[in-house]
Write an enzyme that holds these catalytic residues in place. Structure first.
Site, short mmCIF file in Angstrom:
data_model
loop_
_atom_site.label_atom_id
_atom_site.label_comp_id
_atom_site.label_asym_id
_atom_site.label_seq_id
_atom_site.Cartn_x
_atom_site.Cartn_y
_atom_site.Cartn_z
N LYS A 1 -22.35 -9.11 -6.74
CA LYS A 1 -22.07 -8.51 -5.44
C LYS A 1 -20.71 -8.96 -4.93
CE LYS A 1 -26.02 -6.46 -5.02
NZ LYS A 1 -26.05 -5.05 -5.28
N CYS A 2 -20.16 -8.16 -4.03
CA CYS A 2 -18.88 -8.42 -3.38
C CYS A 2 -18.86 -9.85 -2.84
CB CYS A 2 -18.72 -7.42 -2.24
SG CYS A 2 -17.16 -7.54 -1.36
N PRO A 3 -17.80 -10.58 -3.08
CA PRO A 3 -16.49 -10.22 -3.64
C PRO A 3 -16.34 -10.54 -5.12
CG PRO A 3 -16.27 -12.37 -2.65
CD PRO A 3 -17.73 -11.94 -2.49
N ASP B 1 -13.41 -1.52 -3.11
CA ASP B 1 -12.72 -2.79 -3.38
C ASP B 1 -11.80 -2.76 -4.60
OD1 ASP B 1 -14.06 -3.81 -1.20
OD2 ASP B 1 -15.55 -4.89 -2.38
N ASP C 1 -22.04 -2.98 -8.03
CA ASP C 1 -21.83 -3.22 -6.60
C ASP C 1 -21.33 -1.94 -5.93
OD1 ASP C 1 -21.22 -4.13 -4.07
OD2 ASP C 1 -19.62 -5.47 -4.70
#
Length: 77
Positions: free
Chosen positions: A15-17, A48, A42
């Protein structure tokens, strides 16, 4: 994109980041002009990864929806 490319970096499940951070770290160790293909699940990666490429001088060569998320082909700047 060629799924047999030996430079596919599987970041599914992160998951982010983390997808961006791990992509950045992998690209650092590659020569300019090298192609890195990243698989991610994600949902924020669709925003992103292109932003990361623009901000850091890399070229987003291709992006596609996959069964589990997205695949990005990035050419190191």
């Amino acid at each position: 994109m060629n799924s047999r490319d030996n430079r596919i970096y599987d970041l599914r499940g992160l998951k982010c980041p983390l997808p961006v951070l791990k992509t950045e770290k992998r690209l650092r160790g590659m020569p300019s002009g090298a192609l890195l293909t990243v698989d991610t699940s994600d949902p924020l990666a669709i925003i992103d990864i292109p932003h990361f490429c623009t901000e850091n001088g890399h070229t987003l060569v291709a992006r596609e929806k996959t069964e589990s998320g997205h695949r990005f082909a990035i050419r190191k700047g």
